[in-house]
Scaffold this active site. Structure first.
Site, PDB file in Angstrom:
ATOM      1  N   CYS A  87       0.836  -1.206   0.000  1.00 12.58           N
ATOM      2  CA  CYS A  87       0.000   0.000   0.000  1.00 12.58           C
ATOM      3  C   CYS A  87       0.873   1.260   0.000  1.00 12.58           C
ATOM      4  CB  CYS A  87      -0.896  -0.063   1.230  1.00 12.58           C
ATOM      5  SG  CYS A  87      -1.657   1.480   1.715  1.00 12.58           S
ATOM      6  N   CYS A  99       0.287   3.698   2.853  1.00 15.96           N
ATOM      7  CA  CYS A  99       0.817   3.092   4.088  1.00 15.96           C
ATOM      8  C   CYS A  99       2.314   3.354   4.202  1.00 15.96           C
ATOM      9  CB  CYS A  99       0.577   1.585   4.110  1.00 15.96           C
ATOM     10  SG  CYS A  99      -1.152   1.102   4.071  1.00 15.96           S
TER      11      CYS A  99
END
Length: 81
Positions: A12, A15
């Site tokens: 991600c 992230c």
């Protein structure tokens, strides 16, 4: 006692951007990083559908949730409420 459950995934992009921000807060907030790929049961338990997601617990109860990339001050405000 307050704690943030920080739901993340290695694939991600947001992230990856949030990671250093969370690390910079490690002395100011109590948090636990959770890899959604490895701990799917916790993702289901806390209704996490997107990553990154921050779930704020107070005495074991969910008191708030933030999804998406957050700035340092937003996380502090969320935690200190």
């Amino acid at each position: 006692m307050k704690q943030i459950l920080y739901f993340s995934a290695p694939w991600c992009s947001p992230c990856k951007m949030l990671g250093p921000i969370m690390e910079s807060l490690s002395g100011q907030i109590n948090y636990k990083k959770i890899n959604v790929d490895n701990e799917q049961d916790l993702s289901i338990k806390y209704g996490v559908r997107n990553v990154p997601t921050l779930v704020l617990l107070e005495n074991g109860e969910v008191v708030g949730k933030l999804s998406g990339l957050q700035q340092k001050q937003q996380i502090l405000n969320f935690y200190n409420g």
